[in-house]
Design a protein around this motif. Structure first.
Motif, PDB file in Angstrom:
ATOM      1  N   TYR A 142     -15.595 -19.172  45.476  1.00  0.00           N
ATOM      2  CA  TYR A 142     -15.938 -20.422  44.778  1.00  0.00           C
ATOM      3  C   TYR A 142     -14.675 -21.197  44.459  1.00  0.00           C
ATOM      4  O   TYR A 142     -13.681 -20.651  43.971  1.00  0.00           O
ATOM      5  CB  TYR A 142     -16.704 -20.136  43.502  1.00  0.00           C
ATOM      6  CG  TYR A 142     -17.334 -21.368  42.887  1.00  0.00           C
ATOM      7  CD1 TYR A 142     -18.515 -21.893  43.411  1.00  0.00           C
ATOM      8  CD2 TYR A 142     -16.728 -22.010  41.807  1.00  0.00           C
ATOM      9  CE1 TYR A 142     -19.097 -23.028  42.857  1.00  0.00           C
ATOM     10  CE2 TYR A 142     -17.301 -23.147  41.252  1.00  0.00           C
ATOM     11  CZ  TYR A 142     -18.482 -23.651  41.790  1.00  0.00           C
ATOM     12  OH  TYR A 142     -19.055 -24.784  41.250  1.00  0.00           O
ATOM     13  N   ARG A 143     -14.730 -22.476  44.754  1.00  0.00           N
ATOM     14  CA  ARG A 143     -13.614 -23.405  44.528  1.00  0.00           C
ATOM     15  C   ARG A 143     -13.870 -24.169  43.231  1.00  0.00           C
ATOM     16  O   ARG A 143     -14.948 -24.725  43.032  1.00  0.00           O
ATOM     17  CB  ARG A 143     -13.526 -24.349  45.719  1.00  0.00           C
ATOM     18  CG  ARG A 143     -12.577 -25.514  45.597  1.00  0.00           C
ATOM     19  CD  ARG A 143     -12.545 -26.247  46.918  1.00  0.00           C
ATOM     20  NE  ARG A 143     -11.745 -27.460  46.883  1.00  0.00           N
ATOM     21  CZ  ARG A 143     -11.273 -28.064  47.959  1.00  0.00           C
ATOM     22  NH1 ARG A 143     -11.531 -27.564  49.162  1.00  0.00           N
ATOM     23  NH2 ARG A 143     -10.558 -29.172  47.862  1.00  0.00           N
ATOM     24  N   TYR A 144     -12.862 -24.190  42.359  1.00  0.00           N
ATOM     25  CA  TYR A 144     -13.048 -24.856  41.074  1.00  0.00           C
ATOM     26  C   TYR A 144     -11.740 -25.510  40.639  1.00  0.00           C
ATOM     27  O   TYR A 144     -10.714 -25.382  41.306  1.00  0.00           O
ATOM     28  CB  TYR A 144     -13.533 -23.866  40.015  1.00  0.00           C
ATOM     29  CG  TYR A 144     -12.659 -22.651  39.819  1.00  0.00           C
ATOM     30  CD1 TYR A 144     -11.684 -22.613  38.835  1.00  0.00           C
ATOM     31  CD2 TYR A 144     -12.797 -21.526  40.638  1.00  0.00           C
ATOM     32  CE1 TYR A 144     -10.874 -21.503  38.654  1.00  0.00           C
ATOM     33  CE2 TYR A 144     -11.998 -20.412  40.472  1.00  0.00           C
ATOM     34  CZ  TYR A 144     -11.033 -20.405  39.479  1.00  0.00           C
ATOM     35  OH  TYR A 144     -10.238 -19.305  39.304  1.00  0.00           O
ATOM     36  N   GLY A 145     -11.785 -26.239  39.529  1.00  0.00           N
ATOM     37  CA  GLY A 145     -10.587 -26.914  39.048  1.00  0.00           C
ATOM     38  C   GLY A 145     -10.536 -28.370  39.472  1.00  0.00           C
ATOM     39  O   GLY A 145     -11.536 -28.959  39.891  1.00  0.00           O
ATOM     40  N   PRO A 146      -9.351 -28.978  39.411  1.00  0.00           N
ATOM     41  CA  PRO A 146      -9.228 -30.421  39.665  1.00  0.00           C
ATOM     42  C   PRO A 146      -9.664 -30.841  41.061  1.00  0.00           C
ATOM     43  O   PRO A 146     -10.055 -32.001  41.261  1.00  0.00           O
ATOM     44  CB  PRO A 146      -7.727 -30.679  39.458  1.00  0.00           C
ATOM     45  CG  PRO A 146      -7.255 -29.564  38.590  1.00  0.00           C
ATOM     46  CD  PRO A 146      -8.076 -28.382  38.972  1.00  0.00           C
ATOM     47  N   GLY A 202      -4.954 -23.409  54.256  1.00  0.00           N
ATOM     48  CA  GLY A 202      -6.373 -23.110  54.092  1.00  0.00           C
ATOM     49  C   GLY A 202      -6.955 -22.453  55.326  1.00  0.00           C
ATOM     50  O   GLY A 202      -6.426 -22.582  56.434  1.00  0.00           O
ATOM     51  N   SER A 203      -8.078 -21.752  55.131  1.00  0.00           N
ATOM     52  CA  SER A 203      -8.707 -21.051  56.260  1.00  0.00           C
ATOM     53  C   SER A 203     -10.216 -21.246  56.273  1.00  0.00           C
ATOM     54  O   SER A 203     -10.944 -20.430  56.826  1.00  0.00           O
ATOM     55  CB  SER A 203      -8.387 -19.551  56.190  1.00  0.00           C
ATOM     56  OG  SER A 203      -8.882 -18.989  54.987  1.00  0.00           O
ATOM     57  N   TYR A 204     -10.675 -22.350  55.680  1.00  0.00           N
ATOM     58  CA  TYR A 204     -12.117 -22.614  55.682  1.00  0.00           C
ATOM     59  C   TYR A 204     -12.534 -23.243  57.011  1.00  0.00           C
ATOM     60  O   TYR A 204     -11.844 -24.101  57.568  1.00  0.00           O
ATOM     61  CB  TYR A 204     -12.506 -23.557  54.549  1.00  0.00           C
ATOM     62  CG  TYR A 204     -13.921 -24.074  54.664  1.00  0.00           C
ATOM     63  CD1 TYR A 204     -14.996 -23.292  54.258  1.00  0.00           C
ATOM     64  CD2 TYR A 204     -14.176 -25.325  55.223  1.00  0.00           C
ATOM     65  CE1 TYR A 204     -16.304 -23.764  54.384  1.00  0.00           C
ATOM     66  CE2 TYR A 204     -15.472 -25.801  55.351  1.00  0.00           C
ATOM     67  CZ  TYR A 204     -16.529 -25.006  54.934  1.00  0.00           C
ATOM     68  OH  TYR A 204     -17.813 -25.471  55.066  1.00  0.00           O
ATOM     69  N   GLY A 206      -4.219 -16.756  53.045  1.00  0.00           N
ATOM     70  CA  GLY A 206      -4.377 -18.148  52.653  1.00  0.00           C
ATOM     71  C   GLY A 206      -5.568 -18.347  51.735  1.00  0.00           C
ATOM     72  O   GLY A 206      -6.151 -17.417  51.196  1.00  0.00           O
ATOM     73  N   PHE A 207      -5.957 -19.627  51.578  1.00  0.00           N
ATOM     74  CA  PHE A 207      -7.060 -20.011  50.694  1.00  0.00           C
ATOM     75  C   PHE A 207      -8.357 -20.060  51.507  1.00  0.00           C
ATOM     76  O   PHE A 207      -8.440 -20.776  52.503  1.00  0.00           O
ATOM     77  CB  PHE A 207      -6.779 -21.369  50.050  1.00  0.00           C
ATOM     78  CG  PHE A 207      -5.632 -21.353  49.086  1.00  0.00           C
ATOM     79  CD1 PHE A 207      -5.834 -21.031  47.752  1.00  0.00           C
ATOM     80  CD2 PHE A 207      -4.343 -21.654  49.510  1.00  0.00           C
ATOM     81  CE1 PHE A 207      -4.783 -21.019  46.856  1.00  0.00           C
ATOM     82  CE2 PHE A 207      -3.279 -21.640  48.620  1.00  0.00           C
ATOM     83  CZ  PHE A 207      -3.499 -21.314  47.286  1.00  0.00           C
ATOM     84  N   GLU A 208      -9.351 -19.328  51.050  1.00  0.00           N
ATOM     85  CA  GLU A 208     -10.592 -19.178  51.814  1.00  0.00           C
ATOM     86  C   GLU A 208     -11.481 -20.413  51.737  1.00  0.00           C
ATOM     87  O   GLU A 208     -12.296 -20.660  52.633  1.00  0.00           O
ATOM     88  CB  GLU A 208     -11.366 -17.953  51.315  1.00  0.00           C
ATOM     89  CG  GLU A 208     -10.631 -16.636  51.459  1.00  0.00           C
ATOM     90  CD  GLU A 208     -10.361 -16.285  52.908  1.00  0.00           C
ATOM     91  OE1 GLU A 208     -11.240 -16.544  53.752  1.00  0.00           O
ATOM     92  OE2 GLU A 208      -9.265 -15.764  53.199  1.00  0.00           O
ATOM     93  N   THR A 209     -11.386 -21.227  50.673  1.00  0.00           N
ATOM     94  CA  THR A 209     -12.257 -22.397  50.513  1.00  0.00           C
ATOM     95  C   THR A 209     -11.526 -23.709  50.826  1.00  0.00           C
ATOM     96  O   THR A 209     -12.123 -24.778  50.728  1.00  0.00           O
ATOM     97  CB  THR A 209     -12.808 -22.464  49.078  1.00  0.00           C
ATOM     98  OG1 THR A 209     -11.720 -22.608  48.153  1.00  0.00           O
ATOM     99  CG2 THR A 209     -13.589 -21.199  48.743  1.00  0.00           C
ATOM    100  N   MET A 210     -10.268 -23.649  51.194  1.00  0.00           N
ATOM    101  CA  MET A 210      -9.473 -24.844  51.477  1.00  0.00           C
ATOM    102  C   MET A 210      -9.530 -25.164  52.964  1.00  0.00           C
ATOM    103  O   MET A 210      -9.460 -24.271  53.802  1.00  0.00           O
ATOM    104  CB  MET A 210      -8.020 -24.625  51.038  1.00  0.00           C
ATOM    105  CG  MET A 210      -7.123 -25.844  51.261  1.00  0.00           C
ATOM    106  SD  MET A 210      -5.367 -25.475  50.955  1.00  0.00           S
ATOM    107  CE  MET A 210      -5.377 -25.102  49.216  1.00  0.00           C
ATOM    108  N   ARG A 211      -9.655 -26.450  53.298  1.00  0.00           N
ATOM    109  CA  ARG A 211      -9.583 -26.880  54.675  1.00  0.00           C
ATOM    110  C   ARG A 211      -8.141 -26.726  55.173  1.00  0.00           C
ATOM    111  O   ARG A 211      -7.196 -26.886  54.386  1.00  0.00           O
ATOM    112  CB  ARG A 211     -10.031 -28.324  54.825  1.00  0.00           C
ATOM    113  CG  ARG A 211     -11.541 -28.539  54.879  1.00  0.00           C
ATOM    114  CD  ARG A 211     -12.255 -28.084  53.626  1.00  0.00           C
ATOM    115  NE  ARG A 211     -13.710 -28.291  53.699  1.00  0.00           N
ATOM    116  CZ  ARG A 211     -14.568 -27.773  52.837  1.00  0.00           C
ATOM    117  NH1 ARG A 211     -14.134 -26.970  51.862  1.00  0.00           N
ATOM    118  NH2 ARG A 211     -15.857 -28.014  52.956  1.00  0.00           N
TER     119      ARG A 211
END
Length: 802
Positions: free
Chosen positions: A778-782, A675-677, A688-693
């Motif tokens: 935007y982060r969505y899902g489980p 992650g890269s938040y 990487g993932f923009e909204t993931m820590r």
């Protein structure tokens, strides 16, 4: 009888030369108002008995076996002119611009006659495209001129009333009347073997102001542009070709003129995007010859009014061996919009002349290497006699004066030494004799270390081209820790870049990070390390052997031993010490980049952009009991990066990544979610993932897909707001099968799937070379947060035009 026979032979001896007489006509065609030389002017002799077109210098020369009674000069946008020569061999023509035509009000009834010609050219493009030839070679002479034109056309006669600004303008105008701002020439040999093997060797190079230039000008961009391709690359950007499939539904074609030249007919067709069609298109002229329905000449430039890089391309083809149309002359005009130099608009001209074309050179694969462009060692020292043989014409007075003046200035200012310094700076080095300071070691900023100051140096080629030794030292002001390291390398085989290296350092590394061989980071994708707030203090020792095994494959084997001391808190109890991990790993990894080519310029080897996917594979074995290693496991990593352009949807970028660990691997060798938040770092990292820590997830197996669709300006374009629209979707799955005894806190995994999507508006604020935009993700899902606003983040985007 004998006198009559003698008279007969006398008359016959006179008649034979008359019958074989060849009439030659030459000259130059210019604009009557600007005196500019006009390229591709259509010239027809005796109502089409024969003819030709002017070259890129506005010059023409034709030969005819009959007396020349009339010559017709015609050019789109100019009034045609007919000349009736007497016995003159040189005719210079000044064409008058015609009154502007309001094409917007033209109403065509029935079938557009230009469409039939465009369809025929499209049907024959596979045959006429030089990319489909088995092999060929040729020689090029290239000339690049940088100068400027009067942007405001001042009339400053009263020199006593001149301001400082006006005075600077006059000085620049006087300078440009005597010389160019910059001038360089080169001579190259080019070879091509289907499907994608090419090499170009710079035989001679001359650069104004330099005595020993380490680079030369080549017309790669102009040559690679092919109107026969669906999406040709036009100076770093892809455009829809007017000869692409279905182009008549996208472009407005107009048959401007038809010219009969002997048995052939040349159709001159103008093209531009249809009104209401939103795509990256071109505008210009196509000269299509009925002989093979091939493009004889093409003039193209960007159709976008807001294009900040004024680029115009002209290509002229000729029939080689009576069967293949091949480029003969290329011309590129480059203007940086809205950039003025003391009241003058700078612009560059790159002219290329192609000679010695050989369509049957007998090339083989072994004639080519991974180096697609290289410069001979003596290229900067060629004699004047060589240049005189290669130039299509002698240097003009202003060109000679440019060399004389700039060479004199270059010697006084020691520009060669400056260029060498710049070369080292590009390589992130500052030369100091046989040592070079490592620029990237001087200053660094991250959340973990804060501001990091340091110094580093390596030996350079002045000491040895095969051997290098260096080291560094640094200190983080936030974590208050010093870091240092040293390395040594030996090149065992230069052609394959076979290198033996050893390294030791006391520094920081990312826990759960990815370390793939030969994975270079670009300028704008090296941003993620700055957001990481926890790193491992690491003692590292390694030895590696790397090189290029095959043309497109690089391989690395490595043995490393590390002690990792993580700072990522696993417990709130201060009495429990953070664990230490002693790891010994042996690994082998490869990078396969089909079609990849390199170039040797500026005393460096640099990659050339490729359109093919790039694959990384790596196997790592953790060894228990060797060099104090305490873990035994197998680790498999894979990554694939690909990019493809579509004429309607823009450019699609896709990255597939995955990994698997079997055995008891320590925490620091697992996979974090990548992650890269960061709440304080709001720049798009593109990796990487923009909204993931950064350390939100931990897995021993994972698979991820990163999808990016750049629509360009196709979907969002208004009068004043023309950003590039980019859609992003990233998906990741992971799981943690093994138990981590060292960690009292459990990490989450991505078993249910992590999802995020975003939209970016790039180049909201832009220049000719860079741009700034904004993106929403935007982060969505489980794994979405309960509060919707926590799932939405905004970031700035940065982009470069090269």
């Amino acid at each position: 009888m004998r006198p009559l026979l003698t008279l007969f032979f006398c008359l016959l001896s006179i008649a034979i030369p008359l019958l074989a007489q060849v009439y030659t006509l030459r000259g130059t065609v210019r604009d009557a108002q600007t005196n500019e030389k006009l390229a591709f002017v259509n010239i027809a002799v005796n109502d089409g008995e024969t003819g030709t077109t002017t070259n890129l210098d506005g010059q023409y020369q034709l030969r005819h076996n009959r007396p020349v009674k009339s010559v017709r000069f015609s050019y789109v946008g100019y009034a045609p002119q007919i000349v009736y020569p007497d016995s003159v061999e040189t005719i210079n023509i000044n064409l008058q611009p015609a009154a502007a035509r309001l094409t917007e009000v033209i109403v065509r009834s029935g079938t557009n006659p230009a469409h039939r010609i465009i369809r025929l050219a499209h049907q024959n493009r596979e045959h006429n495209s030089t990319e489909n030839l088995p092999a060929y070679t040729y020689r090029t002479y290239n000339k690049f001129i940088l100068t400027a034109t009067d942007a405001q056309e001042y009339e400053l006669s009263d020199t006593l009333q001149l301001s400082k600004q006006d005075s600077a303008y006059l000085k620049m105008r006087d300078l440009l009347a005597k010389q160019y701002l910059f001038l360089m020439e080169s001579v190259t040999d080019y070879a091509y073997l289907r499907p994608n093997q090419a090499k170009e060797t710079i035989l001679a190079t001359r650069v104004s102001g330099l005595q020993q230039p380490s680079f030369g000008v080549v017309a790669a961009e102009a040559r690679e542009f092919s109107v026969y391709a669906d999406m040709p690359v036009f100076f770093g950007k892809r455009y829809l070709s007017p000869l692409s499939t279905g182009s008549i539904r996208k472009y407005d074609f107009l048959l401007e003129e038809t010219s009969v030249v002997g048995p052939d007919t040349v159709y001159i067709i103008s093209f531009k995007p249809l009104r209401g069609k939103n795509f990256d298109g071109l505008k210009g002229l196509l000269y299509i010859n009925s002989n093979g329905w091939a493009v004889q000449n093409v003039i193209a430039e960007s159709a976008a009014r807001d294009d900040k890089r004024g680029l115009k391309l002209e290509q002229q083809f000729e029939l080689v061996n009576g069967k293949q149309w091949f480029p003969k002359e290329l011309n590129v005009e480059i203007t940086v919009q809205h950039l003025l130099l003391r009241g003058h608009q700078p612009y560059g001209i790159l002219r290329t002349y192609i000679t010695n074309v050989n369509l049957n050179p007998g090339l083989r694969s072994r004639d080519f290497s991974i180096i697609a462009l290289k410069q001979n060692a003596d290229a900067g020292r060629q004699q004047d006699s060589f240049w005189q043989q290669q130039r299509p014409d002698t240097l003009t007075t202003i060109e000679q004066r440019t060399y004389q003046r700039l060479d004199s200035v270059g010697r006084k200012q020691k520009l060669d030494r400056t260029i060498r310094t710049i070369e080292y700076l590009v390589a992130k080095q500052i030369p100091l004799g046989p040592l070079s300071l490592d620029i990237n070691r001087l200053f660094r900023v991250s959340r973990f270390e804060g501001t990091r100051l340091g110094i580093g140096a390596h030996t350079n080629d002045r000491l040895s081209e095969r051997f290098s030794i260096g080291g560094y030292w640094g200190y983080g002001l936030r974590d208050e820790k010093k870091k240092y390291g040293a390395d040594v390398s030996v090149v065992l085989h230069k052609p394959s870049d076979l290198k033996l290296a050893a390294e030791h350092f006391e520094d920081v590394l990312e826990p759960g990070g990815r370390r793939l061989p030969f994975k270079l980071r670009s300028l704008l994708s090296d941003l993620r390390p700055a957001v990481l707030d926890n790193l491992d203090y690491t003692t590292h020792n390694s030895a590696s052997l790397s090189g290029r095994v095959f043309r497109y494959m690089q391989v690395q084997t490595i043995l490393r031993q590390e002690q990792r001391r993580p700072t990522l808190l696993t417990t709130t109890q201060e009495s429990i010490a953070q664990p230490e991990f002693n790891i010994t790993e042996a690994g082998i990894g490869l990078r396969y980049a089909y079609g990849e080519q390199l170039m040797q310029q500026f005393n460096q080897v640099m990659p050339v952009a490729s359109t093919y996917p790039v694959l990384w594979l790596q196997y790592t074995r953790g060894i228990d009991g060797l060099l104090n290693g305490a873990y035994s496991y197998s680790k498999y990593d894979a990554r694939l990066e690909a990019s493809v352009s579509h004429r309607s949807f823009g450019e699609t970028s896709l990255t597939l990544a995955g990994g698997l660990i079997e055995g008891a691997a320590p925490f620091v060798s697992l996979y974090n979610g990548y992650g890269s938040y960061s709440s304080t770092y709001t720049v798009y990292t593109s990796d990487g993932f923009e909204t993931m820590r950064p350390y939100e997830f931990l897995s021993d197996r994972y698979a991820a897909i990163f999808f990016k669709q750049n629509f360009g300006k196709r979907l969002l374009k208004t009068g004043f707001f023309k950003p590039d629209l980019v859609a992003i979707t990233n998906i990741g799955f992971g799981d943690l099968k093994q138990q981590q005894q060292e960690l009292p806190v459990n990490f989450a995994n991505m078993r249910k799937g992590f999802y995020e999507s975003g939209l970016m508006l790039n180049n909201v604020i832009s220049s000719a070379f860079s741009g700034i935009g904004v993106g929403a993700f935007y982060r969505y899902g489980p794994y979405a947060f309960d509060k919707a606003s926590d799932n939405l983040i905004f970031k700035l985007t940065l982009s470069l035009a090269f």
